[in-house]
Write an enzyme that holds these catalytic residues in place. Structure first.
Site, PDB file in Angstrom:
ATOM      1  N   GLY A 234       0.770  -1.221  -0.090  1.00  0.00           N
ATOM      2  CA  GLY A 234       0.112   0.220   0.145  1.00  0.00           C
ATOM      3  C   GLY A 234       0.908   1.369   0.115  1.00  0.00           C
ATOM      4  O   GLY A 234       1.999   1.352  -0.534  1.00  0.00           O
ATOM      5  N   THR A 236       3.205   4.654   1.129  1.00  0.00           N
ATOM      6  CA  THR A 236       4.222   4.928   2.180  1.00  0.00           C
ATOM      7  C   THR A 236       3.771   5.143   3.507  1.00  0.00           C
ATOM      8  O   THR A 236       4.157   4.921   4.617  1.00  0.00           O
ATOM      9  CB  THR A 236       5.172   5.433   1.521  1.00  0.00           C
ATOM     10  OG1 THR A 236       5.711   4.914   0.302  1.00  0.00           O
ATOM     11  CG2 THR A 236       6.457   5.974   2.394  1.00  0.00           C
ATOM     12  N   THR A 238       0.880   5.006   5.200  1.00  0.00           N
ATOM     13  CA  THR A 238       0.514   3.681   5.802  1.00  0.00           C
ATOM     14  C   THR A 238       1.634   2.574   6.041  1.00  0.00           C
ATOM     15  O   THR A 238       1.598   2.265   7.290  1.00  0.00           O
ATOM     16  CB  THR A 238      -0.528   2.868   4.940  1.00  0.00           C
ATOM     17  OG1 THR A 238      -1.340   3.768   4.237  1.00  0.00           O
ATOM     18  CG2 THR A 238      -1.352   1.981   5.804  1.00  0.00           C
ATOM     19  N   GLU A 256       5.450  -3.382   1.020  1.00  0.00           N
ATOM     20  CA  GLU A 256       5.624  -3.077  -0.189  1.00  0.00           C
ATOM     21  C   GLU A 256       4.871  -1.526  -0.359  1.00  0.00           C
ATOM     22  O   GLU A 256       3.714  -1.528  -0.414  1.00  0.00           O
ATOM     23  CB  GLU A 256       4.846  -4.115  -1.481  1.00  0.00           C
ATOM     24  CG  GLU A 256       5.586  -5.228  -1.208  1.00  0.00           C
ATOM     25  CD  GLU A 256       7.110  -5.313  -1.872  1.00  0.00           C
ATOM     26  OE1 GLU A 256       7.494  -4.216  -2.533  1.00  0.00           O
ATOM     27  OE2 GLU A 256       7.708  -6.457  -1.666  1.00  0.00           O
ATOM     28  N   CYS A 290       1.650   0.548  -8.782  1.00  0.00           N
ATOM     29  CA  CYS A 290       2.868   1.077  -8.069  1.00  0.00           C
ATOM     30  C   CYS A 290       4.160   1.118  -9.182  1.00  0.00           C
ATOM     31  O   CYS A 290       5.101   2.111  -8.620  1.00  0.00           O
ATOM     32  CB  CYS A 290       3.103   0.206  -6.907  1.00  0.00           C
ATOM     33  SG  CYS A 290       3.441  -1.352  -7.246  1.00  0.00           S
TER      34      CYS A 290
HETATM   35  P1  NAD Z   1      -3.472   2.224   1.508  1.00  0.00           P
HETATM   36  O1  NAD Z   1      -1.948   2.514   2.249  1.00  0.00           O
HETATM   37  O2  NAD Z   1      -4.548   3.434   1.610  1.00  0.00           O
HETATM   38  O3  NAD Z   1      -4.125   1.147   1.681  1.00  0.00           O
HETATM   39  C1  NAD Z   1      -3.525  -0.157   1.547  1.00  0.00           C
HETATM   40  C2  NAD Z   1      -4.227  -1.353   2.617  1.00  0.00           C
HETATM   41  O4  NAD Z   1      -3.904  -0.864   3.750  1.00  0.00           O
HETATM   42  C3  NAD Z   1      -5.807  -0.963   2.649  1.00  0.00           C
HETATM   43  O5  NAD Z   1      -6.089  -2.260   2.737  1.00  0.00           O
HETATM   44  C4  NAD Z   1      -6.101  -0.145   3.955  1.00  0.00           C
HETATM   45  O6  NAD Z   1      -7.534  -0.303   4.245  1.00  0.00           O
HETATM   46  C5  NAD Z   1      -5.125  -0.721   4.685  1.00  0.00           C
HETATM   47  N1  NAD Z   1      -4.672   0.317   5.773  1.00  0.00           N
HETATM   48  C6  NAD Z   1      -4.936   1.551   5.857  1.00  0.00           C
HETATM   49  N2  NAD Z   1      -4.548   2.166   6.966  1.00  0.00           N
HETATM   50  C7  NAD Z   1      -4.030   1.133   7.773  1.00  0.00           C
HETATM   51  C8  NAD Z   1      -3.334   0.989   9.097  1.00  0.00           C
HETATM   52  N3  NAD Z   1      -3.109   2.008   9.783  1.00  0.00           N
HETATM   53  N4  NAD Z   1      -3.162  -0.149   9.417  1.00  0.00           N
HETATM   54  C9  NAD Z   1      -3.358  -1.199   8.829  1.00  0.00           C
HETATM   55  N5  NAD Z   1      -3.851  -1.109   7.365  1.00  0.00           N
HETATM   56  C10 NAD Z   1      -4.168  -0.010   7.080  1.00  0.00           C
HETATM   57  O7  NAD Z   1      -2.964   2.164  -0.165  1.00  0.00           O
HETATM   58  P2  NAD Z   1      -3.948   2.235  -1.398  1.00  0.00           P
HETATM   59  O8  NAD Z   1      -4.414   3.706  -1.370  1.00  0.00           O
HETATM   60  O9  NAD Z   1      -4.806   0.915  -1.198  1.00  0.00           O
HETATM   61  O10 NAD Z   1      -3.005   1.750  -2.524  1.00  0.00           O
HETATM   62  C11 NAD Z   1      -2.364   2.407  -3.407  1.00  0.00           C
HETATM   63  C12 NAD Z   1      -0.610   2.505  -2.737  1.00  0.00           C
HETATM   64  O11 NAD Z   1      -0.272   1.465  -2.812  1.00  0.00           O
HETATM   65  C13 NAD Z   1       0.075   3.386  -3.556  1.00  0.00           C
HETATM   66  O12 NAD Z   1       0.975   4.361  -2.850  1.00  0.00           O
HETATM   67  C14 NAD Z   1       0.911   2.450  -4.485  1.00  0.00           C
HETATM   68  O13 NAD Z   1       2.106   2.858  -4.840  1.00  0.00           O
HETATM   69  C15 NAD Z   1       1.137   1.371  -3.383  1.00  0.00           C
HETATM   70  N6  NAD Z   1       1.310   0.035  -4.188  1.00  0.00           N
HETATM   71  C16 NAD Z   1       2.555  -0.633  -3.929  1.00  0.00           C
HETATM   72  C17 NAD Z   1       2.787  -1.691  -4.431  1.00  0.00           C
HETATM   73  C18 NAD Z   1       4.057  -2.290  -4.297  1.00  0.00           C
HETATM   74  O14 NAD Z   1       4.220  -3.702  -4.572  1.00  0.00           O
HETATM   75  N7  NAD Z   1       5.045  -1.662  -3.810  1.00  0.00           N
HETATM   76  C19 NAD Z   1       1.746  -2.361  -5.066  1.00  0.00           C
HETATM   77  C20 NAD Z   1       0.550  -1.895  -5.421  1.00  0.00           C
HETATM   78  C21 NAD Z   1       0.337  -0.550  -4.575  1.00  0.00           C
END
Ligand code: NAD
Length: 498
Positions: A234, A236, A238, A256, A290
């Site tokens: 997700g 950075t 978070t 990741e 990402c």
């Molecule tokens: P996000 O961080 O908002 O959410 C990701 C997940 O984390 C969701 O299931 C969310 O509910 C959960 N979450 C949120 N706050 C949390 C907390 N405090 N504790 C535990 N879980 C929590 O990300 P998003 O908006 O869903 O996705 C987009 C981001 O993900 C972009 O920054 C993208 O670059 C990144 N991403 C990275 C990769 C990689 O492999 N490096 C792959 C896909 C997406």
């Protein structure tokens, strides 16, 4: 399959699909229309506690089985997904806004492939043995790998089932039981997977899925004392919150995170291929991957010709109903995400950038007129240090930045806090290797983009993540090694004092 089949997303705990204990729900929307899709069970500490208890009960029965046994169950899930490929692809497209063609040929096949790959990888995983002779003693070190225990798997919305299975498959294959949380923005295909797991009779409690908001359900997983390992994909910010919650609990953590990836185009590149590749890297999945190449670094001598061809390609992309097979660009994932991307474009203007094309709201005819569509934007005129060129936008926006030589290209490529991936376009093999080695990223593609062999290592450096996934790295994350050192009385063959 129709909307009524996906209108109620429920938790999957101990083999049963259940609502939240207090009945709480969240609303789910179809981004391409803005219309309601139904409700999502909104879990928190209570549901995570129940799921963890079920996973803990199921752990001995699952972890004591052979890799072949567990692999056979993963294969059954993969078979069931493939049998319902059209249902899964339709649901992913409706829930996320992505073109159904992409869901049918990329997302869902990859979800099945993840399950099959780790079913096989666990069967072939080797364990180390080292024989040593110390002071005349014959010692054998055998390193065994034990499942780490109940594992927490938290995934994002951009590639919903693809990344959900990328986490649960190695966990299950390694012998762990799982408490997983998909994104609350795109929960539908994880719920379909739960239904499929029920249909095939997947052992109860081995895979549990809790839906809900990150700070509620997600944080409850991260903080639960019964879950010793957390894998997260997700944003950075978070990731930082998860790391600070997990560190004092001494949990294994794999992160990741975000990216601001460079596409580096040298003047000697095959220009047709480079324009094609840079366009795909910038705008695939509406720029919401990402790994997207959102900064396109172009050698100055080809700046004009490359940029005008890039703009042409971007303008040619078909934006429309994600359920239409001819659509290349679907809807952004939500109204708020489109607003965030539009704010980034406004910032680009304020920083002095020129938007050569795109960045406009689009209202396809018919059922999608209220959807969250945005045309692909190409921005120029901004220095590498501007916020536009430093911060992740995660939408259909790419900037073009000129460079004069190899050293400057590397400096610009590395001049961000992220380090996830890069692609380099050149016909010079020596240069390709030289630049690849100097680029700070977990993955570098040369004359291609987003080609993934699941055996290879995957992950980010700097603020793009911590740890590595892929092949044996994924399996090892879900295992704890123990080295057993055995002294033998007999002196084996090859010993010096025989
Ligand atoms: P996000 O961080 O908002 O959410 C990701 C997940 O984390 C969701 O299931 C969310 O509910 C959960 N979450 C949120 N706050 C949390 C907390 N405090 N504790 C535990 N879980 C929590 O990300 P998003 O908006 O869903 O996705 C987009 C981001 O993900 C972009 O920054 C993208 O670059 C990144 N991403 C990275 C990769 C990689 O492999 N490096 C792959 C896909 C997406």
């Amino acid at each position: 399959m129709d909307r009524s089949d996906i209108c109620e997303v429920l938790h999957f705990i101990d083999g049963e699909r259940v609502p939240s204990a207090d009945g709480a729900t969240l609303d789910n929307f179809e981004p391409a229309t803005g219309e309601s899709l139904g409700t999502i069970a909104a879990g928190g500490a209570v549901e995570v506690d129940r799921a963890t208890a079920a996973a803990t009960r199921a752990l001995p029965g699952w972890s004591d089985q052979s890799a072949e046994y567990r692999g056979a169950w993963l294969e059954k899930l993969a078979d069931a997904i493939e049998q319902r490929l059209d249902d899964f692809a339709w649901a992913e497209s409706v829930d996320n806004g992505k073109p159904i063609g992409a869901a049918r040929t990329i997302d869902i096949p990859r979800a099945a492939a993840n399950l099959r790959f780790f079913a096989g990888a666990a069967r072939f995983q080797h364990q180390d043995a080292h024989r040593s002779r110390m002071a005349g003693e014959d010692l054998w070190n055998v390193t065994i790998c034990k499942p780490v225990g109940v594992s927490g798997c938290i995934s994002p919305w951009n590639l919903p089932l693809y990344l959900f299975t990328w986490k649960i498959a190695p966990a299950l294959a390694a012998g762990c039981t799982v408490v997983a949380k998909p994104s609350e923005v795109t929960p539908v295909t994880a719920d379909l997977l739960a239904q499929v797991a029920q249909e095939v009779g997947f052992p109860a409690g081995v895979l549990n899925i809790v839906h809900g908001l990150g700070p509620a359900a997600g944080a409850a997983i991260v903080g639960h004392p019964g879950i010793p390992a957390i894998t997260f994909t997700g944003g950075t910010a978070t990731g930082a919150a998860i790391a600070s919650q997990a560190a004092p609990l001494f949990k294994k953590t794999l992160l990741e995170l975000g990216g601001k990836n460079p596409t580096v185009v040298f003047a000697d590149a095959d220009l047709d291929a480079a324009v094609e590749g840079a366009t795909a890297a910038a705008f695939s999945n509406q720029g919401q991957i990402c790994l997207c190449g959102s900064r396109i670094l172009v050698e100055r001598s080809i700046l004009q010709s490359f940029t005008s061809r890039l703009v042409e390609k971007a303008q040619e992309m078909t934006i429309g109903d994600p359920l239409d097979d001819s659509t290349q660009l679907g809807s952004l994932v939500s109204a708020s995400h489109r607003e965030k991307v539009e704010a980034c474009l406004q910032l680009a203007r304020e920083e002095g950038g020129e938007i050569l094309c795109g960045g406009q709201r689009v209202a396809p005819d018919g059922r999608c007129s209220e959807g969250y569509f945005l045309s692909p934007a190409v921005v120029t005129g901004l220095g590498p240090a501007t916020r536009t060129n430093q911060e992740e936008i995660f939408g259909p926006v790419a900037t073009v930045i000129p460079f004069d030589d190899e050293a400057e290209a590397i400096e610009i490529a590395n001049g961000v806090r992220y380090g996830l991936a890069a692609s380099i376009w050149t016909r010079d093999v020596d240069r390709a290797l030289r630049v690849s080695e100097k680029i700070e990223a977990g993955t570098v593609w040369v004359n291609c983009w987003m080609k993934r062999d699941l055996r290879t290592v995957f992950g980010g450096v700097k603020e793009s993540g911590l740890g590595r996934e892929g092949g044996s790295d994924s399996l090892k994350f879900f295992q704890e090694p123990t080295n057993i050192c055995i002294r033998f009385d007999s002196k084996g063959p090859g010993s010096s004092d025989e």
